[in-house]
Design an enzyme around this catalytic site. Structure first.
Site, PDB file in Angstrom:
ATOM      1  N   GLU A   1      36.221  50.202  98.937  1.00 52.40           N
ATOM      2  CA  GLU A   1      35.149  49.575  98.150  1.00 52.40           C
ATOM      3  C   GLU A   1      34.254  50.664  97.564  1.00 52.40           C
ATOM      4  O   GLU A   1      34.131  51.753  98.132  1.00 52.40           O
ATOM      5  CB  GLU A   1      34.364  48.625  99.088  1.00 52.40           C
ATOM      6  CG  GLU A   1      33.103  48.005  98.559  1.00 52.40           C
ATOM      7  CD  GLU A   1      33.337  46.995  97.436  1.00 52.40           C
ATOM      8  OE1 GLU A   1      33.932  47.393  96.424  1.00 52.40           O
ATOM      9  OE2 GLU A   1      32.876  45.854  97.559  1.00 52.40           O
TER      10      GLU A   1
ATOM     11  N   PHE B   1      19.670  50.916  91.440  1.00 51.67           N
ATOM     12  CA  PHE B   1      20.958  50.559  90.853  1.00 51.67           C
ATOM     13  C   PHE B   1      21.607  51.817  90.301  1.00 51.67           C
ATOM     14  O   PHE B   1      21.040  52.501  89.453  1.00 51.67           O
ATOM     15  CB  PHE B   1      20.810  49.497  89.764  1.00 51.67           C
ATOM     16  CG  PHE B   1      22.076  48.729  89.563  1.00 51.67           C
ATOM     17  CD1 PHE B   1      22.365  47.640  90.360  1.00 51.67           C
ATOM     18  CD2 PHE B   1      23.014  49.128  88.608  1.00 51.67           C
ATOM     19  CE1 PHE B   1      23.560  46.941  90.206  1.00 51.67           C
ATOM     20  CE2 PHE B   1      24.205  48.439  88.449  1.00 51.67           C
ATOM     21  CZ  PHE B   1      24.485  47.345  89.249  1.00 51.67           C
TER      22      PHE B   1
ATOM     23  N   ARG C   1      31.275  52.896  83.364  1.00 53.74           N
ATOM     24  CA  ARG C   1      32.421  53.275  84.199  1.00 53.74           C
ATOM     25  C   ARG C   1      33.000  54.610  83.708  1.00 53.74           C
ATOM     26  O   ARG C   1      33.655  55.317  84.452  1.00 53.74           O
ATOM     27  CB  ARG C   1      33.512  52.203  84.139  1.00 53.74           C
ATOM     28  CG  ARG C   1      33.127  50.896  84.811  1.00 53.74           C
ATOM     29  CD  ARG C   1      34.371  50.082  85.120  1.00 53.74           C
ATOM     30  NE  ARG C   1      34.104  48.657  85.232  1.00 53.74           N
ATOM     31  CZ  ARG C   1      33.713  48.042  86.342  1.00 53.74           C
ATOM     32  NH1 ARG C   1      33.529  48.730  87.433  1.00 53.74           N
ATOM     33  NH2 ARG C   1      33.498  46.749  86.364  1.00 53.74           N
TER      34      ARG C   1
HETATM   35  P1  IMP Z   1      26.807  43.253  98.018  1.00 53.39           P
HETATM   36  O1  IMP Z   1      27.590  41.984  98.114  1.00 53.39           O
HETATM   37  O2  IMP Z   1      25.351  42.976  97.766  1.00 53.39           O
HETATM   38  O3  IMP Z   1      27.026  44.169  99.177  1.00 53.39           O
HETATM   39  O4  IMP Z   1      27.306  43.976  96.702  1.00 53.39           O
HETATM   40  C1  IMP Z   1      28.508  44.668  96.606  1.00 53.39           C
HETATM   41  C2  IMP Z   1      29.009  44.732  95.188  1.00 53.39           C
HETATM   42  O5  IMP Z   1      27.939  44.693  94.250  1.00 53.39           O
HETATM   43  C3  IMP Z   1      29.729  46.032  94.915  1.00 53.39           C
HETATM   44  O6  IMP Z   1      31.100  45.890  95.094  1.00 53.39           O
HETATM   45  C4  IMP Z   1      29.379  46.326  93.457  1.00 53.39           C
HETATM   46  O7  IMP Z   1      30.341  45.739  92.619  1.00 53.39           O
HETATM   47  C5  IMP Z   1      28.067  45.645  93.224  1.00 53.39           C
HETATM   48  N1  IMP Z   1      26.906  46.585  93.304  1.00 53.39           N
HETATM   49  C6  IMP Z   1      25.899  46.555  94.196  1.00 53.39           C
HETATM   50  N2  IMP Z   1      25.012  47.535  93.961  1.00 53.39           N
HETATM   51  C7  IMP Z   1      25.482  48.207  92.904  1.00 53.39           C
HETATM   52  C8  IMP Z   1      25.000  49.373  92.195  1.00 53.39           C
HETATM   53  O8  IMP Z   1      23.965  49.988  92.492  1.00 53.39           O
HETATM   54  N3  IMP Z   1      25.774  49.767  91.142  1.00 53.39           N
HETATM   55  C9  IMP Z   1      26.922  49.140  90.763  1.00 53.39           C
HETATM   56  N4  IMP Z   1      27.402  48.071  91.402  1.00 53.39           N
HETATM   57  C10 IMP Z   1      26.684  47.597  92.468  1.00 53.39           C
END
Ligand code: IMP
Length: 219
Positions: free
Chosen positions: A134, A187, A200
């Site tokens: 991940e 972020f 990306r």
């Molecule tokens: P969670 O479910 O809140 O743990 O989020 C996980 C998913 O959110 C990751 O697989 C990313 O796709 C996206 N994500 C969370 N934070 C970021 C970030 O800072 N940058 C880019 N994608 C993020």
């Protein structure tokens, strides 16, 4: 298994100015700083791969790449794991790769709903040692839910490697087995991490600025 060691990028860490690195000109105006340069990511991946190869001695496994954000990390990590395996007298056995796509974010916010794609193929994962690859754990919602879902398909074992873990106040407490970097609650984009599919194509991990959030935000 290796104890979970990782690099902590502190709250005070300012990162590096954009003009100290090569940044695609189409993104320069929309980024604040470089937080983790690509070279440091590669160095960290080298060590993660060594730890993983040592933990999977004589245990063939399937790397389950979480698309899209994990594609670069997965490719670079597997290259290094294979290098370790080639040069080891105690190799892992066959390493296979599979892909899954999940979506739970719009702009910076988790929608609270996990959309899973490619689910039909998951029955082929029964009886296998799975290493989920991940890009980033934020609240932990995505990974916790994916783990519950995968268990239904009866894999032999499941471990998770995430390149980044965010110090999120909304964390559900989930921690992966292997972590590259713990980062502040901002972020981040680059190295295949996106903001609504943008960034990306940026190799360093950077903090997006307000202008970037407006420019590339979903209206
Ligand atoms: P969670 O479910 O809140 O743990 O989020 C996980 C998913 O959110 C990751 O697989 C990313 O796709 C996206 N994500 C969370 N934070 C970021 C970030 O800072 N940058 C880019 N994608 C993020």
């Amino acid at each position: 298994m290796h104890p979970c060691k990782y690099i902590i990028v502190s709250e005070e860490e300012e990162g590096y100015p954009l003009d100290a690195f090569c940044i695609p000109s189409h993104y320069e105006a929309y980024l604040e700083r470089v937080l983790v340069p690509c070279g440091l990511i590669m160095d960290r991946i080298e060590r993660l791969s060594r730890d993983i190869a040592q933990d999977y001695v004589n245990q063939p496994f399937t790397a389950l790449c979480v698309l899209k954000g994990g594609y670069k990390f997965c490719a670079d990590l597997l290259d290094k794991i294979k290098q370790n395996v080639r040069n080891s007298e105690n190799p892992t056995g066959v390493i296979s790769v599979d892909f899954i796509r999940l979506k739970s974010y719009v702009n910076e916010e988790s929608t609270g709903k996990l959309k899973v794609m490619g689910i039909d193929n998951l029955s082929t994962l029964a009886g296998r040692n799975l290493l989920i690859v991940e890009d980033i754990i934020d609240t932990g919602f995505t990974m916790s839910n994916l783990l519950v879902l995968l268990k239904e398909f009866k894999p032999k074992s499941v471990r998770v490697v995430s390149l980044f873990v965010k110090r999120s106040p909304n964390s559900n407490g989930y921690k992966p087995d292997y972590i590259g970097f713990e980062v502040p609650n901002k972020f981040i984009v680059g190295y295949a991490l996106d903001y609504n599919e943008y960034f990306r194509d940026l190799n360093h991990v950077c903090i997006i600025n307000e202008k970037g959030k407006v420019k590339y935000g979903k209206k």
